[in-house]
Write a protein that holds these residues in place. Structure first.
Motif, PDB file in Angstrom:
ATOM      1  N   ASN A 191     -22.139  57.677  40.541  1.00  0.00           N
ATOM      2  CA  ASN A 191     -20.860  57.234  40.235  1.00  0.00           C
ATOM      3  C   ASN A 191     -19.670  57.966  41.054  1.00  0.00           C
ATOM      4  OD1 ASN A 191     -20.997  59.569  38.677  1.00  0.00           O
ATOM      5  ND2 ASN A 191     -19.581  58.929  37.151  1.00  0.00           N
ATOM      6  N   GLN A 192     -20.321  58.792  42.193  1.00  0.00           N
ATOM      7  CA  GLN A 192     -19.297  59.577  42.961  1.00  0.00           C
ATOM      8  C   GLN A 192     -19.231  58.984  44.290  1.00  0.00           C
ATOM      9  OE1 GLN A 192     -20.100  63.839  42.948  1.00  0.00           O
ATOM     10  NE2 GLN A 192     -19.957  63.919  45.253  1.00  0.00           N
ATOM     11  N   LYS A 223     -15.675  61.326  41.311  1.00  0.00           N
ATOM     12  CA  LYS A 223     -16.284  60.697  40.339  1.00  0.00           C
ATOM     13  C   LYS A 223     -15.444  59.700  39.685  1.00  0.00           C
ATOM     14  CE  LYS A 223     -19.796  64.391  39.250  1.00  0.00           C
ATOM     15  NZ  LYS A 223     -20.381  65.411  38.443  1.00  0.00           N
ATOM     16  N   LEU A 224     -16.028  58.505  39.255  1.00  0.00           N
ATOM     17  CA  LEU A 224     -15.544  57.422  38.436  1.00  0.00           C
ATOM     18  C   LEU A 224     -16.081  57.069  37.000  1.00  0.00           C
ATOM     19  CD1 LEU A 224     -15.272  54.635  41.164  1.00  0.00           C
ATOM     20  CD2 LEU A 224     -13.832  56.519  41.082  1.00  0.00           C
ATOM     21  N   ASN A 225     -15.321  56.748  36.255  1.00  0.00           N
ATOM     22  CA  ASN A 225     -15.773  56.728  34.855  1.00  0.00           C
ATOM     23  C   ASN A 225     -16.307  55.232  34.939  1.00  0.00           C
ATOM     24  OD1 ASN A 225     -15.241  59.238  34.104  1.00  0.00           O
ATOM     25  ND2 ASN A 225     -13.059  58.703  33.662  1.00  0.00           N
ATOM     26  N   VAL A 226     -17.317  55.108  33.939  1.00  0.00           N
ATOM     27  CA  VAL A 226     -18.005  53.934  33.472  1.00  0.00           C
ATOM     28  C   VAL A 226     -16.986  53.012  32.551  1.00  0.00           C
ATOM     29  CG1 VAL A 226     -19.867  52.470  32.698  1.00  0.00           C
ATOM     30  CG2 VAL A 226     -20.086  54.674  33.713  1.00  0.00           C
ATOM     31  N   ASN A 227     -16.783  51.587  33.056  1.00  0.00           N
ATOM     32  CA  ASN A 227     -15.940  50.831  32.106  1.00  0.00           C
ATOM     33  C   ASN A 227     -14.409  51.127  32.192  1.00  0.00           C
ATOM     34  OD1 ASN A 227     -17.945  49.073  31.206  1.00  0.00           O
ATOM     35  ND2 ASN A 227     -18.650  50.537  29.728  1.00  0.00           N
ATOM     36  N   GLU A 228     -14.128  51.780  33.303  1.00  0.00           N
ATOM     37  CA  GLU A 228     -12.472  52.202  33.438  1.00  0.00           C
ATOM     38  C   GLU A 228     -12.248  51.665  34.890  1.00  0.00           C
ATOM     39  OE1 GLU A 228     -11.434  56.109  32.242  1.00  0.00           O
ATOM     40  OE2 GLU A 228     -10.454  56.357  34.122  1.00  0.00           O
ATOM     41  N   ASN A 267     -14.142  48.795  39.005  1.00  0.00           N
ATOM     42  CA  ASN A 267     -14.623  49.303  37.457  1.00  0.00           C
ATOM     43  C   ASN A 267     -16.148  49.220  37.408  1.00  0.00           C
ATOM     44  OD1 ASN A 267     -14.905  49.478  34.955  1.00  0.00           O
ATOM     45  ND2 ASN A 267     -13.639  47.890  34.218  1.00  0.00           N
ATOM     46  N   ASN A 285     -24.555  51.983  34.004  1.00  0.00           N
ATOM     47  CA  ASN A 285     -24.917  53.357  34.535  1.00  0.00           C
ATOM     48  C   ASN A 285     -26.016  52.976  35.454  1.00  0.00           C
ATOM     49  OD1 ASN A 285     -23.425  55.412  33.228  1.00  0.00           O
ATOM     50  ND2 ASN A 285     -24.120  54.298  31.183  1.00  0.00           N
ATOM     51  N   THR A 330     -10.461  51.929  38.245  1.00  0.00           N
ATOM     52  CA  THR A 330      -9.807  53.065  38.997  1.00  0.00           C
ATOM     53  C   THR A 330      -9.609  52.466  40.526  1.00  0.00           C
ATOM     54  OG1 THR A 330     -11.500  54.457  38.075  1.00  0.00           O
ATOM     55  CG2 THR A 330     -10.437  55.201  40.096  1.00  0.00           C
TER      56      THR A 330
END
Length: 644
Positions: free
Chosen positions: A474-475, A501-506, A442, A446, A508
């Protein structure tokens, strides 16, 4: 009388097999008159006896004939399929007597003649025999030959052969002798010569048993074959036979036509070996299909082959992951399958979770109340029974988790820190030909474009990370030693694309599989990219740990890290949990199982490190496998979470 008995048996069998169709009680249109009888003639010895006739007719029939004192028919009229018996008295005359009859149906007639053999002369020596013309010439299969004897005195039979067995070797007037002849297993004809003798009279009788090549044919190996649903262009069936391969034929019988066809037949490596090929289309149905193949030669030899083609195996459930209530109850899981399967529970099911069978296409599981403050999970594996030859059984893994709130309650914030294994047992991760790296991550901060965030691996050897020069921070990117040299040293092979790509504060789930010259990346169980370019044959993660500091001019030995590579600026700015290394490439189905992202059995096949990050305190992360390669750290920052 034996001839009459045989006719009676044949007629009875035909009567039993006869049947008429009644189609909606419709009256059939009148047809032409027809009548036929079997047989058309009969010989009866001078002692009298019985003769039987079966009548086949299109309607009612009548029987007429010359009036006489010798023959009495059982009936004078009847219907289709009747059997008429003629009782014949002994002949008191020294001459043959023939009695003629007519069966009539409408305008059609069928004649029938009975010959009553004459009584032997009482004034002179007389010896005669009667048999059906050419009945004494038999095929190689053998059979029976009947002879009627007319004699004025007692007679004897001379002649002895191992393959012929006469029913009598002596008798008197009116006797019937049956010669039973064994099959001929040679290529040459066999001849048996007999002589009936009475006083000065002799009558020769010869039996000829035909010979010839005895053709044989046998399928080599299994005679019942089972195949998967996929198309087969050349199913080879090896035959051991003395039939010329060009003369072999195959008759295919199946309820579904066209899916199995005969191809070419060729000579094998020896004179008695032939290979027959068959082609099979793909089975797109839900059920197995079967065919029986009768392979024959034109003059003998036969064997049967049975082929079964299974459909594509199907074991389908709506959900693969199930989160159980804290209060125990019964869970029903609907399943659709066209194959039989076994259900096995993982060891972690213990006594709290059980399987009680399948009813109405629903799997029934029972689980107990969850003790306070605990989390537990298990799997149920559905494994196909009796898969087609050469195929792996289909398996479906169901994940069951019982928890309060989230399964995972703690994680580590790796910002500004790092961890490493001391590799007390490096064997399972040394020179790996196949592996899978997994992590729940997670990113919470940024970062600037072009920066790197390390998840785990070895710099310059094999590394799972986020970002790089020219790609978003974030990739996901996988980098490895390509084995090629460049201006600044070894050139890296890389795998990355915009779908990673990954999402911030999520949270994965990220997984990388390696094996057979291929690297693949999966995000939340979905394959996002793969490559075979410049992929090495092995990767060695088991390098002895060091701080990667070396005096000027000396080579630095890179080693395995979590949240660090090359320099501290490449730390992972976010949280981590459930890091694992497997010594095999996990399948897409395994990685698609959502429940296993949060927990797996530490004894799972191929799992060689399992860092759960569930301690909640301290600076050591336990390895839950038996190898006990724990992670040490520079200091860990524990955070409370609830996953999933």
């Amino acid at each position: 009388m034996k001839i009459a008995k045989w006719l009676l048996f044949a007629a009875t069998a035909l009567v039993c097999c006869g049947a008429c169709d009644d189609k909606d009680n419709e009256e059939p249109a009148p047809g032409p008159d027809k009548i036929a009888i079997t047989p058309k003639t009969a010989n009866v010895s001078s002692k009298g006896g019985e003769a039987s006739v079966m009548v086949t007719s299109s309607g009612e029939w009548t029987l007429t004939g010359d009036a006489n004192d010798y023959v009495t028919p059982s009936v004078l009229k009847g219907k289709d399929g009747d059997i008429v018996k003629f009782t014949v008295k002994a002949n008191d005359k020294e001459e043959d007597q023939t009695f003629n009859y007519t069966f009539t149906c409408g305008k059609e007639k069928a004649p029938y003649a009975i010959t009553l053999k004459k009584k032997a002369s009482q004034t002179e020596e007389q010896l005669e025999i009667t048999f059906v013309p050419e009945s004494n010439i038999l095929t190689r299969e053998g059979g029976d030959v009947s002879v009627l004897v007319t004699s004025s005195d007692k007679w004897t039979l001379e002649g002895s052969y191992t393959f012929v067995h006469p029913s009598a070797t002596s008798g008197s007037d009116g006797a019937e002798v049956t010669f039973t002849v064994d099959p001929n297993e040679t290529e040459e004809d066999k001849v048996a010569d007999y002589i009936f003798k009475m006083g000065s009279k002799e009558v020769a009788f010869q039996i000829t048993l035909k010979g010839g090549v005895i053709y044989t044919l046998e399928i080599v190996g299994e005679k019942e074959l089972k195949f998967a649903y996929t198309k087969q262009d050349r199913i080879a069936v090896t035959l051991n036979t003395n039939v010329p391969y060009r003369d072999l034929a195959a008759e295919i019988t199946s309820t579904e036509e066209g899916w199995l066809t005969k191809g070419v037949t060729v000579q094998g490596t020896t004179e008695t070996e032939a290979i027959m090929y068959f082609d099979m289309t793909q089975n797109n149905g839900l059920d197995p299909r079967e065919a029986s193949i009768k392979i024959t030669g034109p003059e003998g030899g036969e064997d049967i082959l049975k082929i079964t083609q299974m459909p594509q195996s199907k074991i389908s459930v709506e959900e693969l992951s199930y989160y159980l209530e804290t209060t125990g109850t019964t869970l029903e899981v609907p399943v659709a399958a066209n194959v039989e399967f076994d259900v096995t529970l993982s060891e972690s099911a213990g006594t709290w979770f059980s399987y009680s069978g399948m009813v109405d296409n629903k799997l029934k599981f029972t689980y107990q109340d969850l003790p306070e403050g605990t989390i537990r999970s298990c799997t149920a594996t559905l494994t196909e029974k009796n898969p087609a030859e050469g195929t792996q059984p289909l398996t479906v893994v169901l994940m069951f988790s019982q928890k309060t709130k989230g399964m995972i309650s703690t994680a580590v914030n790796m910002t500004g820190t790092r961890a490493w294994p001391a590799w007390t047992d490096p064997a399972p991760v040394t020179n790996m030909k196949a592996f899978t790296l997994e992590a729940l991550v997670n990113p919470t901060v940024n970062r600037t474009s072009g920066s790197l965030s390390t998840i785990m691996g070895i710099e310059g050897k094999f590394l799972l990370r986020l970002g790089d020069v020219g790609i978003p921070w974030n990739q996901v990117q996988v980098a490895w030693d390509s084995g090629k040299q460049g201006t600044w040293g070894n050139i890296e092979g890389k795998l990355s694309n915009a779908d990673m790509k990954l999402n911030v504060n999520e949270w994965t789930h990220v997984a990388v599989t390696f094996g057979e010259g291929t690297v693949k990346v999966f995000i939340n169980g979905v394959e996002k990219g793969s490559t075979t370019t410049d992929v090495p044959s092995t990767v060695n993660f088991g390098i002895e740990h060091n701080d990667e500091q070396a005096p000027s001019g000396q080579t630095i030995t890179r080693c395995f890290w979590v949240g660090y590579s090359y320099e501290s600026a490449r730390d992972f700015r976010g949280m981590m949990s459930e890091l694992r290394i497997w010594n095999r490439a996990l399948t897409a189905d395994e990685l698609a199982n959502e429940a296993r992202r949060y927990d797996v059995d530490p004894k799972s096949d191929g799992l060689v490190t399992y860092w759960k990050f569930d301690e909640g305190q301290g600076d050591v992360v336990k390895d839950h496998t038996t190898y006990r390669n724990d992670l040490a750290s520079d200091g860990l920052k524990w955070e409370t979470v609830s996953l999933p």
